[in-house]
Design a protein around this motif. Structure first.
Motif, PDB file in Angstrom:
ATOM      1  N   PRO A   1     -13.663  14.686  -1.020  1.00 33.06           N
ATOM      2  CA  PRO A   1     -12.630  13.984  -1.789  1.00 33.06           C
ATOM      3  C   PRO A   1     -11.392  13.681  -0.948  1.00 33.06           C
ATOM      4  CG  PRO A   1     -12.616  16.318  -2.320  1.00 33.06           C
ATOM      5  CD  PRO A   1     -13.815  16.092  -1.450  1.00 33.06           C
ATOM      6  N   LEU A   2     -10.599  12.715  -1.429  1.00 36.47           N
ATOM      7  CA  LEU A   2      -9.419  12.293  -0.700  1.00 36.47           C
ATOM      8  C   LEU A   2      -8.391  13.406  -0.623  1.00 36.47           C
ATOM      9  CD1 LEU A   2      -8.918   8.751  -2.307  1.00 36.47           C
ATOM     10  CD2 LEU A   2     -10.003   9.283  -0.117  1.00 36.47           C
ATOM     11  N   ARG A   3      -7.619  13.403   0.459  1.00 34.24           N
ATOM     12  CA  ARG A   3      -6.497  14.331   0.580  1.00 34.24           C
ATOM     13  C   ARG A   3      -5.264  13.817  -0.144  1.00 34.24           C
ATOM     14  NH1 ARG A   3      -6.370  16.505   6.862  1.00 34.24           N
ATOM     15  NH2 ARG A   3      -8.550  17.216   6.984  1.00 34.24           N
ATOM     16  N   ASP A   4      -5.124  12.491  -0.211  1.00 36.13           N
ATOM     17  CA  ASP A   4      -3.962  11.885  -0.850  1.00 36.13           C
ATOM     18  C   ASP A   4      -4.417  10.664  -1.633  1.00 36.13           C
ATOM     19  OD1 ASP A   4      -1.399  11.412  -1.631  1.00 36.13           O
ATOM     20  OD2 ASP A   4      -0.647  10.743   0.325  1.00 36.13           O
ATOM     21  N   ASP A   5      -3.603  10.256  -2.619  1.00 33.93           N
ATOM     22  CA  ASP A   5      -3.915   9.070  -3.414  1.00 33.93           C
ATOM     23  C   ASP A   5      -3.963   7.838  -2.515  1.00 33.93           C
ATOM     24  OD1 ASP A   5      -1.645  10.219  -6.010  1.00 33.93           O
ATOM     25  OD2 ASP A   5      -3.643  10.899  -5.451  1.00 33.93           O
ATOM     26  N   GLN A   6      -4.823   6.895  -2.845  1.00 33.68           N
ATOM     27  CA  GLN A   6      -4.910   5.622  -2.125  1.00 33.68           C
ATOM     28  C   GLN A   6      -4.687   4.481  -3.099  1.00 33.68           C
ATOM     29  OE1 GLN A   6      -8.573   5.178   0.016  1.00 33.68           O
ATOM     30  NE2 GLN A   6      -8.060   6.709   1.560  1.00 33.68           N
ATOM     31  N   THR A   7      -3.662   3.674  -2.824  1.00 35.29           N
ATOM     32  CA  THR A   7      -3.333   2.543  -3.693  1.00 35.29           C
ATOM     33  C   THR A   7      -2.935   1.355  -2.832  1.00 35.29           C
ATOM     34  OG1 THR A   7      -2.556   4.036  -5.428  1.00 35.29           O
ATOM     35  CG2 THR A   7      -1.841   1.744  -5.564  1.00 35.29           C
ATOM     36  N   PHE A   8      -3.431   0.175  -3.190  1.00 34.64           N
ATOM     37  CA  PHE A   8      -2.996  -1.032  -2.488  1.00 34.64           C
ATOM     38  C   PHE A   8      -3.211  -2.261  -3.353  1.00 34.64           C
ATOM     39  CE2 PHE A   8      -7.187  -2.703  -1.524  1.00 34.64           C
ATOM     40  CZ  PHE A   8      -7.985  -1.584  -1.371  1.00 34.64           C
ATOM     41  N   ILE A   9      -2.451  -3.336  -3.018  1.00 36.86           N
ATOM     42  CA  ILE A   9      -2.582  -4.660  -3.645  1.00 36.86           C
ATOM     43  C   ILE A   9      -2.754  -5.684  -2.532  1.00 36.86           C
ATOM     44  CG2 ILE A   9      -1.438  -6.452  -5.006  1.00 36.86           C
ATOM     45  CD1 ILE A   9       0.078  -4.308  -6.479  1.00 36.86           C
ATOM     46  N   ILE A  10      -3.696  -6.599  -2.730  1.00 40.81           N
ATOM     47  CA  ILE A  10      -3.921  -7.681  -1.767  1.00 40.81           C
ATOM     48  C   ILE A  10      -3.672  -9.018  -2.467  1.00 40.81           C
ATOM     49  CG2 ILE A  10      -5.613  -8.877  -0.344  1.00 40.81           C
ATOM     50  CD1 ILE A  10      -7.020  -6.217   0.084  1.00 40.81           C
ATOM     51  N   LEU A  11      -2.817  -9.848  -1.870  1.00 39.40           N
ATOM     52  CA  LEU A  11      -2.640 -11.244  -2.276  1.00 39.40           C
ATOM     53  C   LEU A  11      -3.205 -12.113  -1.163  1.00 39.40           C
ATOM     54  CD1 LEU A  11      -1.353 -13.466  -4.139  1.00 39.40           C
ATOM     55  CD2 LEU A  11       0.657 -13.304  -2.667  1.00 39.40           C
ATOM     56  N   ALA A  12      -4.130 -12.990  -1.491  1.00 41.53           N
ATOM     57  CA  ALA A  12      -4.789 -13.805  -0.464  1.00 41.53           C
ATOM     58  C   ALA A  12      -4.890 -15.249  -0.919  1.00 41.53           C
ATOM     59  CB  ALA A  12      -6.181 -13.260  -0.165  1.00 41.53           C
ATOM     60  N   GLU A  13      -4.611 -16.149   0.023  1.00 39.73           N
ATOM     61  CA  GLU A  13      -4.810 -17.574  -0.264  1.00 39.73           C
ATOM     62  C   GLU A  13      -6.309 -17.836  -0.325  1.00 39.73           C
ATOM     63  OE1 GLU A  13      -3.045 -20.229   2.535  1.00 39.73           O
ATOM     64  OE2 GLU A  13      -3.188 -21.948   1.182  1.00 39.73           O
TER      65      GLU A  13
ATOM     66  N   TYR B   1       0.829  -1.194   0.000  1.00 38.03           N
ATOM     67  CA  TYR B   1       0.000   0.000   0.000  1.00 38.03           C
ATOM     68  C   TYR B   1       0.870   1.253   0.000  1.00 38.03           C
ATOM     69  CZ  TYR B   1       1.462  -0.250   4.825  1.00 38.03           C
ATOM     70  OH  TYR B   1       2.238  -0.336   5.952  1.00 38.03           O
ATOM     71  N   THR B   2       0.273   2.391  -0.334  1.00 37.70           N
ATOM     72  CA  THR B   2       0.949   3.683  -0.211  1.00 37.70           C
ATOM     73  C   THR B   2       0.461   4.369   1.058  1.00 37.70           C
ATOM     74  OG1 THR B   2      -0.748   4.802  -1.521  1.00 37.70           O
ATOM     75  CG2 THR B   2       1.154   3.908  -2.705  1.00 37.70           C
ATOM     76  N   ASP B   3       1.141   5.473   1.437  1.00 39.25           N
ATOM     77  CA  ASP B   3       0.812   6.122   2.699  1.00 39.25           C
ATOM     78  C   ASP B   3      -0.548   6.810   2.673  1.00 39.25           C
ATOM     79  OD1 ASP B   3       3.186   8.871   2.118  1.00 39.25           O
ATOM     80  OD2 ASP B   3       1.349   8.293   1.081  1.00 39.25           O
TER      81      ASP B   3
END
Length: 598
Positions: free
Chosen positions: A581-593, A528-530
């Motif tokens: 609206p968001l103050r900062d960009d939101q980015t994330f990746i989830i890997l799940a079994e 994820y990003t901050d």
């Protein structure tokens, strides 16, 4: 079964010469292809020879000496039952042929021609003379050379085994990388010249001449719409002697240019739809011409029409070439608006169009589809606080069991952040030899971007995670980004993977480290990003790392897919009261079994 190819003792030659002009290279390619087809070469061999010959001819024209520009470029093709030789005789200053050429980085303007020649051909030698030189390229016929090539290309096959791809996919990737690299290089070079001179007409001619070379086109016409005269007037053209009259969209016979202007859609013409008798393009081009008429539109307002094509009957533009034409048209439209707004001192409309194009480029960086590894699921989310942001993510499937997960955050917003995100995205994808070494890859990328980032006081934070699904191992490297989180069923809290690493662009030679851990039962991995941990509610309270850890660990008690976990996390942020609206960009990746369904 009898061998249908010519006997090894049978030798057929083909000679061709053309003036030292980039516009003549395509005709040479067409003639060479016709000869090779007559010799019963397969499509793979013909395509390789055609691409290598095009690169050699382009170099012979572009680097010709002053005297050499008045001498023809000569081609000799020799075909036997076992091989094909391509001789290109030039009048340049010459150069030293290296034994091996690596693919140049995205910012380098040269070197790609020799790389593709060595990639497509089985051998190449360069013989220098006084004011004239010869490049000799060899291609072994597949039915005779298979055993020899399997020995000579052992190293290449080992490397290729790491990223299984078909020959067709590799050729498509090479063509796409070459076309996009040349496109970006041409835009950056011409933009730099425009910034120094502000001469829109000179900039346009230079830009569209570059486009002709990239798209293997024979001509271009650019008409701009005059609001005062209500006419489409010729602004730039490759035809020195062309005297095309203005077009009035309300008068005269309908032409492909006027149809493109009326409909504001790209119009194709050629064998299936030849130019009509009243079309203004018919006289300078002839009835066999083919190409695209692309409208230039801003805010639903017509700026003009760009027409690019070929004179003789020829195959249509490839997808890469058509994409380059559309990109050049969009970029040119922005520059035309820019020039008009400078005259009117209205900069707000220009910014709107620049951001629109940059947003399209930025959206193209995000993966359209995610891999589906056996037993695991992937989900990704990227939302910008503004029209343009600096965040992006990517997932590369290195092999059946190896995945590379990437999350990056370019400092700042807007066009500069989007451009550096694009550069980083391309660098990661053209360095397959570094994919299985996250820390080494970060060091390599930093060395290539440091000067550019430091020159504009920008930096990039990155999380990289190499996941081995077979061994159930994860190796993480970071560059100034927060920790990668790993949760497994049965543990009390998440494991924090945060090896040392400075942001890219801060120092010239930083050290990056790898940290490896094991994927436990019902494992979840979160990059994820901050913008995620620093999201605030209306009371100003941070979502925070601790709350994110607790959420991820709690998810291990659930049997759900990665996509469901993504929606669950977004709902958690909404319930927390994250402001919109968001103050900062939101980015994330989830890997799940994920449990496999029978």
């Amino acid at each position: 079964m009898a061998d249908p190819s010519p006997r090894a003792s049978h030798c057929v030659t083909f000679r061709y010469s053309f003036p030292c002009d980039l516009g003549q290279v395509r005709a040479a390619r067409v003639a060479a292809r016709s000869f090779l087809e007559q010799q019963q070469l397969n499509e793979e061999e013909i395509t390789a020879c055609e691409l290598a010959l095009a690169e050699a001819c382009n170099n012979a024209v572009q680097y010709a000496t002053e005297l050499g520009r008045h001498q023809p470029v000569e081609i000799l093709l020799i075909c036997t039952g076992s091989k094909i030789e391509l001789h290109v005789h030039d009048h340049t200053a010459g150069f030293e042929m290296p034994e091996h050429v690596d693919l140049p980085s995205a910012e380098d303007e040269g070197g790609r021609g020799l790389f593709f020649i060595q990639s497509f051909m089985d051998g190449a030698n360069y013989f220098r003379g006084h004011g004239e030189n010869s490049l000799v390229m060899r291609k072994m016929r597949f039915h005779r050379a298979h055993r020899q090539r399997s020995i000579e290309n052992t190293q290449v096959e080992r490397a290729s085994a790491q990223i299984p791809q078909t020959t067709e996919a590799l050729q498509n990737m090479a063509r796409e990388l070459c076309c996009r690299s040349k496109t970006l290089g041409a835009i950056f070079r011409c933009s730099a010249e425009l910034g120094r001179t502000n001469d829109l007409r000179l900039f346009t001619s230079r830009l569209l001449t570059e486009l002709m070379s990239i798209a293997s086109a024979d001509f271009f016409f650019l008409r701009l719409f005059s609001e005062s005269e209500r006419h489409l007037n010729v602004f730039a053209t490759s035809e020195n002697s062309a005297t095309l009259p203005p077009l009035n969209p309300g008068e005269g016979a309908l032409s492909v240019e006027m149809e493109a202007a009326f409909t504001k859609k790209c119009i194709e013409f050629g064998p299936g739809r030849p130019l009509e008798s009243g079309d203004a393009l018919l006289a300078p081009l002839g009835s066999e011409a083919s190409g695209l008429a692309r409208p230039l539109v801003a805010d639903d307002t017509l700026l003009g029409v760009l027409t690019v094509g070929r004179r003789l009957e020829a195959p249509p533009f490839s997808p890469e070439q058509a994409e380059a034409i559309h990109l050049f048209a969009d970029f040119l439209g922005i520059q035309i608006v820019n020039a008009r707004l400078r005259e009117q001192h209205v900069t707000s409309r220009l910014l709107s169009h620049e951001l629109e194009l940059a947003a399209q480029i930025q959206r193209s960086l995000l993966p359209r589809t995610l891999p589906h590894p056996r037993g695991y699921g992937l989900a990704a989310h990227c939302e910008s606080a503004r029209q343009l942001g600096g965040d992006f993510c990517d997932v590369l499937q290195i092999s059946e069991n190896l995945l590379l997960l990437l999350v990056a955050d370019v400092m700042g917003k807007g066009v500069p952040a989007a451009l550096f995100a694009s550069i980083l995205h391309n660098l990661i994808r053209v360095m397959p030899e570094w994919l299985d070494r996250p820390a080494d890859m970060l060091a390599r990328v930093n060395s290539m971007l440091y000067e550019r980032l430091s020159a504009v006081d920008m930096f990039i934070t990155v999380q990289l995670a190499l996941v081995d699904l077979k061994e159930k191992k994860i190796t993480v490297a970071t560059a100034g980004q927060g920790p990668v989180l790993l949760a497994s069923k049965g543990l009390r809290t998440c494991e924090i993977l945060c090896p040392e690493g400075m942001p890219l662009g801060v120092v010239g030679d930083p050290e990056f480290c790898n940290q490896t851990s094991t994927l436990g039962p019902n494992a979840r991995v979160l990059l994820y990003t901050d913008g995620l941990t620093e999201a605030r509610n209306a009371q100003g309270e941070l979502f925070g790392l601790a709350r994110l850890q607790a959420w991820l660990q709690a998810s291990t008690r659930l049997s759900c897919s990665a996509e469901e976990l993504k929606e669950f996390l977004l709902e958690t942020l909404t319930h927390f009261g994250v402001e919109s609206p968001l103050r900062d960009d939101q980015t994330f990746i989830i890997l799940a079994e994920e449990m496999e369904t029978s």
